[in-house]
Design a protein around this motif. Structure first.
Motif, short mmCIF file in Angstrom:
data_model
loop_
_atom_site.label_atom_id
_atom_site.label_comp_id
_atom_site.label_asym_id
_atom_site.label_seq_id
_atom_site.Cartn_x
_atom_site.Cartn_y
_atom_site.Cartn_z
N GLU A 50 4.77 0.33 -8.00
CA GLU A 50 5.72 1.08 -8.82
C GLU A 50 6.96 1.49 -8.02
OE1 GLU A 50 5.45 1.57 -12.11
OE2 GLU A 50 3.67 0.29 -11.99
N ASN A 51 7.03 1.04 -6.76
CA ASN A 51 8.17 1.38 -5.89
C ASN A 51 8.39 2.89 -5.77
OD1 ASN A 51 8.97 -1.32 -5.22
ND2 ASN A 51 9.87 -1.51 -7.26
N GLU A 52 7.29 3.62 -5.68
CA GLU A 52 7.39 5.07 -5.55
C GLU A 52 7.88 5.46 -4.16
OE1 GLU A 52 3.76 6.98 -6.63
OE2 GLU A 52 3.62 6.00 -8.60
N ASP A 53 8.56 6.58 -4.10
CA ASP A 53 9.07 7.11 -2.83
C ASP A 53 7.92 7.79 -2.09
OD1 ASP A 53 10.63 7.97 -0.76
OD2 ASP A 53 11.57 9.60 -1.87
N CYS A 54 7.28 7.07 -1.18
CA CYS A 54 6.09 7.61 -0.53
C CYS A 54 5.88 6.98 0.84
CB CYS A 54 4.85 7.40 -1.39
SG CYS A 54 4.43 5.66 -1.63
N VAL A 55 5.00 7.60 1.62
CA VAL A 55 4.55 7.07 2.91
C VAL A 55 3.06 6.80 2.78
CG1 VAL A 55 4.23 7.54 5.36
CG2 VAL A 55 6.30 8.33 4.21
N ILE A 56 2.64 5.62 3.19
CA ILE A 56 1.21 5.27 3.13
C ILE A 56 0.68 5.14 4.55
CG2 ILE A 56 -0.47 3.55 2.39
CD1 ILE A 56 1.38 2.89 0.07
N VAL A 57 -0.36 5.90 4.83
CA VAL A 57 -0.98 5.90 6.16
C VAL A 57 -2.27 5.10 6.10
CG1 VAL A 57 -1.88 7.33 8.03
CG2 VAL A 57 -0.02 8.20 6.57
N THR A 58 -2.42 4.15 7.02
CA THR A 58 -3.64 3.36 7.06
C THR A 58 -3.97 3.00 8.51
OG1 THR A 58 -4.79 1.44 6.09
CG2 THR A 58 -2.52 1.11 6.80
N SER A 59 -5.05 2.30 8.69
CA SER A 59 -5.49 1.86 10.02
C SER A 59 -5.21 0.38 10.19
CB SER A 59 -7.00 2.11 10.16
OG SER A 59 -7.71 1.36 9.18
N THR A 60 -5.53 -0.15 11.37
CA THR A 60 -5.37 -1.59 11.60
C THR A 60 -6.24 -2.37 10.62
OG1 THR A 60 -4.98 -1.16 13.95
CG2 THR A 60 -5.54 -3.41 13.33
N SER A 61 -7.43 -1.86 10.34
CA SER A 61 -8.33 -2.51 9.38
C SER A 61 -7.70 -2.57 8.00
CB SER A 61 -9.67 -1.77 9.32
OG SER A 61 -10.30 -1.78 10.57
N GLY A 62 -7.00 -1.49 7.63
CA GLY A 62 -6.33 -1.45 6.35
C GLY A 62 -5.22 -2.48 6.27
N MET A 63 -4.48 -2.66 7.38
CA MET A 63 -3.40 -3.65 7.41
C MET A 63 -3.95 -5.07 7.29
SD MET A 63 -0.46 -2.11 7.67
CE MET A 63 0.63 -3.39 8.30
N ASN A 64 -5.15 -5.28 7.81
CA ASN A 64 -5.76 -6.62 7.80
C ASN A 64 -6.62 -6.87 6.57
OD1 ASN A 64 -4.63 -7.34 10.28
ND2 ASN A 64 -6.32 -6.42 11.42
N ARG A 65 -6.77 -5.90 5.71
CA ARG A 65 -7.67 -6.02 4.56
C ARG A 65 -7.14 -7.04 3.56
NH1 ARG A 65 -11.65 -2.53 2.75
NH2 ARG A 65 -12.15 -2.55 0.53
N LEU A 66 -8.02 -7.91 3.08
CA LEU A 66 -7.64 -8.89 2.06
C LEU A 66 -7.47 -8.18 0.73
CD1 LEU A 66 -10.06 -11.84 2.95
CD2 LEU A 66 -7.61 -11.67 3.44
N LEU A 67 -6.36 -8.45 0.06
CA LEU A 67 -6.04 -7.78 -1.19
C LEU A 67 -5.63 -8.80 -2.24
CD1 LEU A 67 -3.91 -4.82 0.23
CD2 LEU A 67 -6.22 -4.67 -0.70
#
Length: 216
Positions: A50-67
């Protein structure tokens, strides 16, 4: 990750800081599969779409997660409103593809049930489950209800149901995935010499196969 999110919330509006929890280790991943963690992942992906104005915090695992592809995930959000039209069979297929589990009665987030002209859904993103009362294919009423006693809590005009998981499958892919799972299941079962092990494998895989092969 939690500390980073907390620090950001002290500097930014809390609603603008989202988290996407994910872990590589199996035990930790099971812990992050709870409805609350699944909701955090779903809300983060929804905010991105939705192109919301936000910051998303994740881990390396989150960056590598298949989506799933963004288009597939976007189609998985279900918006319902009084006066709208709903097809019972298509709703069953869509809710299954959104990660919801078909039950006789909804008791926990992620459940849905269909009884006659009534559809009950327990979204991850609402405090109470939603009851959709149909007149033929038209939504006659929408209301929140208490899962513990099935009593109505509040009548509503509209609700958006987000997916119950960040791993969304398009209904058009059910047959192909089901056939691949079935082939792998038979191959794995053929390698097991213990009848007990074969029975346990069948018990674990059969419900998934049934869902995939009967959902369209």
């Amino acid at each position: 990750m939690d500390q980073v999110a907390t620090d950001l919330m002290n500097r930014l509006p809390e609603e603008h800081v989202l988290t996407f929890p994910a872990e590589e280790m199996l035990a930790a991943e099971v812990a992050t599969s709870s409805p609350n963690y699944r909701l955090q992942r779903v809300e983060a992906l929804h905010a991105l779409l939705e192109n919301e104005d936000c910051v998303i915090v994740t881990s390396t695992s989150g960056m590598n997660r298949l989506l799933p592809a963004p288009a597939v995930f976007k189609q998985a959000a279900l918006t319902l409103q009084v006066g709208g039209v709903v097809d019972l069979e298509q709703s069953r297929i869509l809710l299954s593809s959104m990660g919801y589990k078909y039950e006789k009665m909804v008791l926990r987030p992620g459940d849905f049930a269909i009884r006659g002209s009534i559809i009950d859904i327990y979204p991850l993103n609402t405090e109470y489950p939603v009851r959709i009362d149909l007149f033929d294919t038209e939504i006659d009423s929408l209301r929140y209800f208490d899962a513990s006693d099935q009593r109505s809590v509040e009548n509503i005009e509209q609700v958006t149901v987000l997916p119950a998981t960040d791993f969304v499958v398009s209904p058009t892919d059910f047959d192909a995935i089901g056939n691949r799972v079935q082939t792998a299941f038979k191959a794995a079962q053929g390698k097991l010499t213990s009848q007990d092990a074969q029975a346990k494998l069948e018990q674990a895989i059969s419900p998934l196969l049934k869902l995939l092969l009967t959902s369209n």
